[in-house]
Structure formats: structure tokens, C-alpha cells
Design a protein around this motif. Structure first.
Motif, PDB file in Angstrom:
ATOM      1  N   ALA A   1      -3.689  -1.950   3.908  1.00 40.55           N
ATOM      2  CA  ALA A   1      -3.367  -2.064   2.485  1.00 40.55           C
ATOM      3  C   ALA A   1      -1.859  -1.929   2.303  1.00 40.55           C
ATOM      4  CB  ALA A   1      -4.098  -0.994   1.688  1.00 40.55           C
ATOM      5  N   LEU A   2      -1.228  -2.994   1.860  1.00 43.67           N
ATOM      6  CA  LEU A   2       0.228  -3.048   1.728  1.00 43.67           C
ATOM      7  C   LEU A   2       0.630  -2.954   0.270  1.00 43.67           C
ATOM      8  CD1 LEU A   2       0.752  -6.057   4.175  1.00 43.67           C
ATOM      9  CD2 LEU A   2       1.231  -3.641   4.665  1.00 43.67           C
ATOM     10  N   GLY A   3       1.218  -1.825  -0.123  1.00 46.77           N
ATOM     11  CA  GLY A   3       1.728  -1.676  -1.478  1.00 46.77           C
ATOM     12  C   GLY A   3       0.639  -1.699  -2.526  1.00 46.77           C
ATOM     13  N   SER A   4      -0.469  -1.023  -2.288  1.00 47.72           N
ATOM     14  CA  SER A   4      -1.568  -0.972  -3.263  1.00 47.72           C
ATOM     15  C   SER A   4      -2.024   0.460  -3.460  1.00 47.72           C
ATOM     16  CB  SER A   4      -2.751  -1.817  -2.793  1.00 47.72           C
ATOM     17  OG  SER A   4      -3.859  -1.652  -3.669  1.00 47.72           O
ATOM     18  N   ARG A   5      -2.320   0.787  -4.701  1.00 45.02           N
ATOM     19  CA  ARG A   5      -2.902   2.101  -4.983  1.00 45.02           C
ATOM     20  C   ARG A   5      -4.413   2.108  -4.735  1.00 45.02           C
ATOM     21  NH1 ARG A   5       0.059   2.582 -10.871  1.00 45.02           N
ATOM     22  NH2 ARG A   5       2.086   3.343 -10.174  1.00 45.02           N
ATOM     23  N   LEU A   6      -4.964   0.948  -4.407  1.00 45.83           N
ATOM     24  CA  LEU A   6      -6.400   0.807  -4.150  1.00 45.83           C
ATOM     25  C   LEU A   6      -7.208   1.330  -5.330  1.00 45.83           C
ATOM     26  CD1 LEU A   6      -6.558   1.760  -0.367  1.00 45.83           C
ATOM     27  CD2 LEU A   6      -6.477  -0.512  -1.391  1.00 45.83           C
TER      28      LEU A   6
END
Length: 578
Positions: free
Chosen positions: A282-287
């Protein structure tokens, strides 16, 4: 109050705002959105500093515009308002900017220190009101603190990626402001260093050992993939590429490894990839919830989720897997230097490419099937826009009942050069309709299309004159179902009637936008006229007009069903007429 400057200090009532405007100009700001206080000092100061002040009719819209500007440009959006209720009117915009991780500076007026606690006109503890929604909040009570406070606010907005707030109370305007010479631009914090990937690092080990990886690109990767490093990493590892809604436009969605949006918007054909992956990066995501909706139970438990974020608070700590505190673009570049140079082949990469092909093939079949129906479908409107608009278009979206068709890949596809701006997880109604002007001003040479419902459009309509004044070349595609379609669908499915309430008005489906000089309107009459109506609307927009393309739609033409009982997300529904 004396307006006569002495040799050491300026005592003009506008001195504080003049200094603020000079700091903004020196920092690279060229455009400010807002509705100034009635003393007009902020407006005068912006004019003298050479800043374009986009006068808005509604403070919430001003914040949405500044947020759209920040998302598109990558720079700090700036908004200016008065005090008291002017500040409370900005709260939804601050919430949206915070959830979008958009760098934004809000400047406001405020009650002077000598009047606080006296019940003064429009007195409000504005710091307490905005503090939960911003990364940094300050009231400047002494003129010597003005420049350093603004510098700090700009640094925080830029590098912590969120909104900040600075209040200039009235007493500050009447005090001597010590000139600081030419206000220097805030010293840019160094870009996080390339993340070194030693042989034993957990993140690199996870990548090296993964045989069925997925790359999930979030909004934190916007403006960080200029060299197409994510696509190169996918080729190097054989990974499938997905993005969150806010991450759209970061990668070339025509790439054969791109398989659509994640979570709520995952294409049916791509779901088995999530079932079988052995590593998610996960790149640059708060999910957030929509990005992880219906993830297999093993993700983040048996299957690691490698997370890369610039801010530690953005990590989802319930998920197992390495966590890298770094700029995601820098991390990807570092990994590329450490991984083998040859492209990955094998069964997983071939399977990923087959999914990409199947998604496109099935989408064409869907559209071809809809073409045989006498009814006009929203999916066909998107196809007509795709055929008519230039390749570098930017689609600004809402998140209501029917405009969500634009989230269904590849009905809208962010191929190389195209762009997308979407609401955050908060999905503030009216955000896209208002933000489109900010996006247009941030990208004046590119086609900007707002794809919005009529309920959202009505909320932003107060600033249609603002769009006409500043937004030449802007196209609004307004899906008209007569009001708040999402709420109407929820109401209609209740077993017991709830009075005679209604959220939509059938008579309003064919109603145009308010008449306004300089605003051109085109209404789609039927399916046969669609192509010509879209072509005419874009011809007018390309010529520099602000255009509204009205599209009457049916409530049943929804991408999602309406089963949201208990807070669950809806399930995919077949298009009406199919």
C-alpha cells in the motif's frame, strides 16, 4: 488610529494583511479563494501583492475550491474569510481537506484581544472550533509573530499534507507591524531522503519473496510517480496495480498490469487476485473503509500488507506487515535500485494481464448491450465523454447515487495524461461541483469536467457566477434525477412508509440550471441526441465558456443497489435496461 508610518514601523490598518499577502506571494502563492471580512483589508492587500482573489459567494465553496486547487497542483491552497459565522461556514471544507490530506491554509479575521469575553459582535473562540480539523492552528496576537507564524503554517501544510489555520484578530490590524524586509519564502523542508533498502530490510524482503504481489496506490502518491516508477515496479515484480479512488491519475490505467480500483469499486473480474495474493504493498494510502471493503479475511493476518506513508498516524496498525515511514515515491525508487533489473514473467504476471484484458472486454460488451436498449444510460454518457474530450482531461467527481458510475473502471479511465479529483472518505456533498473551479484554475490549459448529481450541483450553485467569472473552459455534466437520489432510494425501500416525504421532485428532472449571463446550457433530449449534445457542450467549453450539460436520468440507473441497512455498503446492481 494613526496611519502615519515612522521609520521603524508601519501603522496602516492594513499592515497585517499586507504582510500576510507579501509572505504568500513570496512563497509562490498566486491565487486565493474566499470571502473577505467587511473591512476589505484582505482584498486590498491581495490586490497590492498581485494575488488573484477569487471572490466566492459561500465560504464552504471557497474551501472546496482551494482544496481542489491543492489536490490538482500539489501546492498549498489558500482561503481567506472573515470571522465568527464565516469561520464556522468553512468547517465542512476543512474536514474535506483534512480527509483528503490536501495542503491548505485558511486565514481569517477575529475578535480583537480587548473585546474578547465581552460578547462582542461575531465573537467566537475560533481556535477551539477549527482545532480538531487542522494540523496547526494559531492566533497571532502580536505583530512580531505574524511572519514566523505564517512560515510555520505553510511548512506544516506542505509537509504534513493537511489544512492549517491562522487568525488575524482585529487588534493586530491597529498595531504597528515591524517590517521584515522582503518576506522570505518559507524554507522548504528537505524532501525525505531516498529510503535505503539494505539487504535485510523487512520491506524489501517482503517484495523479494512475494510471488503474487499487488501494488495499491493511494492519494499520497499523487505527484510522486512522474517517472512511472510504480509501473516499472509492477513490471519488475509481476504485480497487479490497483488504486484507491483518491489515487486515480497517479498511474497509467491503460497499463496491462492495472486492474481497477480497490475495495468497494473492485471489478468483479479482479476479485480473485485479492483472494490469491501473498503480499499487498500500500503506497501512500490510509487504507480507509472503502479501500479495504470486502478484503479477504487473511489480508493483514496471514498475508502481509506492506504500508508506506509519510505520516505515522496514517498507518493501519491492525494489519500485519512492514511499515515504512517515508515518501512513497522515494521508497519505490529505492526498491527499483535494489531489485533485479529484468521484468518478471511467470504465471502471476500473465494472470494479471489477462484480468486487465477481461475487464476491458467485458466493459465493451456491457456498453454494446446497453446500446440496444431504447433508454439512455449513464454508462453511455461516460462513453460519449470519453469519445469527445481530449486525452488530457481531468474528471472531478462527486460520490452520490449515480455519479458513482464514473468510479467504475474502465467506464472512466485515467490513461497517461488524464486526471481525476474525487471527494475524500467524508464524501462531502457538493465538493466536486465546487472544487472543479479550483482544479480548473490550477490547470488552466487542460479540459476540466465536473461529473455531478443535481443535488450536489444545487449546493454549489451559489458560486456559478464565480465559475463564470473565472472558469472559462469548465464543463459541468449534471445528472438530473430530481434531487437527492441516494436518500430517495433508501426511503423507497423501507417496509413502512415515513409520511409523505420525498427527496426528489420528478418535475425537476428536466429543469435546467438557473439562467445566468455567460453560462451556456445544453440538455440531452434522448439517446439519439447524446453524441451531438456532448459534442456541442464540449465545443462551447473548449471555446472558453462555462457549460452545463443537463442529463435527465432514472433513479433505477444506479451502479450500486440500495441495501445499506446497518451501515453496510451496497452491493453492485445491474444497470437498468440491461
Amino acid at each position: 488610529m494613526s496611519n502615519t508610518p515612522d521609520t521603524n514601523a508601519e501603522t496602516s490598518a492594513a499592515a497585517a494583511w499586507a504582510t500576510a499577502a507579501a509572505v504568500l506571494a513570496a512563497s509562490g502563492t498566486r491565487t486565493v479563494f474566499g470571502l473577505p471580512g467587511d473591512d476589505m483589508y484582505a482584498l486590498e492587500a491581495a490586490h497590492r501583492a498581485g494575488l488573484r482573489f477569487v471572490l466566492c459567494r459561500d465560504q464552504r465553496n471557497a474551501l472546496f475550491m482551494a482544496t481542489g486547487w491543492a489536490i490538482q497542483s500539489g501546492g498549498v491552497g489558500v482561503a481567506v474569510v472573515g470571522k465568527g459565522p464565516a469561520v464556522t461556514n468553512t468547517l465542512t471544507g476543512l474536514l474535506e481537506a483534512s480527509a483528503s490530506a490536501a495542503p491548505l491554509l485558511l486565514l481569517s479575521g477575529g475578535t480583537g484581544a480587548q473585546h474578547r469575553g465581552s460578547g462582542a459582535f461575531q465573537e467566537l473562540d475560533q481556535l477551539a472550533v477549527v482545532a480538531p480539523l487542522v494540523k496547526y492552528a494559531a492566533r497571532v496576537d502580536h505583530p512580531d509573530r505574524l511572519v514566523p507564524t505564517l512560515h510555520r503554517a505553510l511548512l506544516v501544510a506542505r509537509h504534513e499534507r493537511g489544512p492549517v489555520y491562522v487568525e488575524l484578530p482585529e487588534h493586530l490590524l491597529a498595531e504597528a507591524v515591524t517590517p521584515a524586509g522582503e518576506p522570505a519564502a518559507p524554507a522548504a523542508a528537505e524532501t525525505p531522503q531516498e529510503v535505503l533498502a539494505p539487504a535485510g530490510s523487512a520491506a524489501l524482503d517482503a517484495l523479494r519473496t512475494a510471488r503474487r504481489p499487488i501494488l495499491l496506490v493511494g492519494g499520497g502518491m499523487r505527484h510522486a510517480n512522474g517517472g512511472r516508477e510504480v509501473e516499472r515496479l509492477a513490471e519488475r515484480t509481476g504485480a497487479a496495480i490497483f488504486c484507491t479512488a483518491s489515487g486515480r491519475g497517479t498511474v497509467d490505467e491503460a497499463h496491462p498490469h492495472f486492474c481497477g480500483l480497490a475495495g468497494l469499486y473492485t471489478p468483479e473480474q479482479a476479485a480473485p487476485l485479492w483472494e490469491d495474493t501473498d503480499c499487498v504493498v500500500a503506497l501512500g494510502s490510509r487504507l480507509e473503509e472503502t479501500a479495504t471493503f470486502q478484503w479477504p479475511a487473511g489480508l493483514g493476518r496471514e498475508v502481509p500488507v506492506l504500508q508506506v506513508n509519510l505520516v505515522a498516524a496514517d498507518f493501519q496498525t491492525l494489519l500485519r506487515g512492514p511499515k515504512v515511514l517515508a515518501d512513497a515515491g522515494a521508497a519505490v525508487r529505492s526498491w527499483l535500485t535494489a531489485l533485479p533489473a529484468e521484468d518478471a514473467g511467470g504465471g502471476w504476471a500473465a494472470r494479471v494481464r489477462a484480468v486487465h484484458t477481461a475487464i476491458h472486454s467485458d466493459s465493451r460488451a456491457l456498453l454494446d448491450g446497453l446500446a440496444g436498449s431504447p433508454d439512455l444510460h449513464i454508462a453511455e454518457v461516460l462513453r460519449a465523454l470519453d469519445a469527445e474530450l481530449p486525452a488530457d482531461r481531468i474528471l472531478v467527481q462527486e460520490n452520490g447515487l449515480q455519479d458513482m458510475w464514473s468510479y467504475k473502471y474502465p467506464l472512466y479511465s485515467c490513461h497517461a495524461g488524464a486526471g481525476s479529483v474525487v471527494p475524500s472518505e467524508q464524501t462531502s456533498l457538493g465538493f466536486g461541483a465546487a472544487a472543479a473551479l479550483g482544479v480548473k484554475l490550477a490547470a488552466p490549459g487542460r479540459p476540466v469536467v465536473a461529473f455531478v448529481g443535481d443535488g450536489a450541483f444545487a449546493m454549489a450553485a451559489a458560486d456559478l457566477p464565480t465559475a463564470v467569472a473565472h472558469g472559462g473552459g469548465l464543463l459541468y455534466v449534471v445528472l438530473r434525477n430530481g434531487g437527492y437520489g441516494w436518500l430517495q432510494v433508501q426511503l423507497d425501500q423501507r417496509q413502512e412508509p415515513v409520511g409523505d416525504h420525498a427527496f426528489v421532485d420528478p418535475e425537476a428532472v428536466t429543469a435546467p440550471a438557473p439562467h445566468l449571463p455567460g453560462l451556456h446550457q445544453v440538455t440531452v433530449r434522448d439517446k439519439a441526441s447524446l453524441a451531438g449534445d456532448v459534442a456541442l457542450a464540449w465545443e462551447k467549453a473548449a471555446a472558453g465558456e462555462v457549460v452545463v450539460l443537463n442529463v435527465p436520468v432514472r433513479l433505477t440507473d444506479a451502479m450500486f443497489g440500495a441495501d445499506v441497512a446497518g451501515g453496510d455498503f451496497p452491493v453492485l446492481a445491474a444497470p437498468a435496461g440491461k
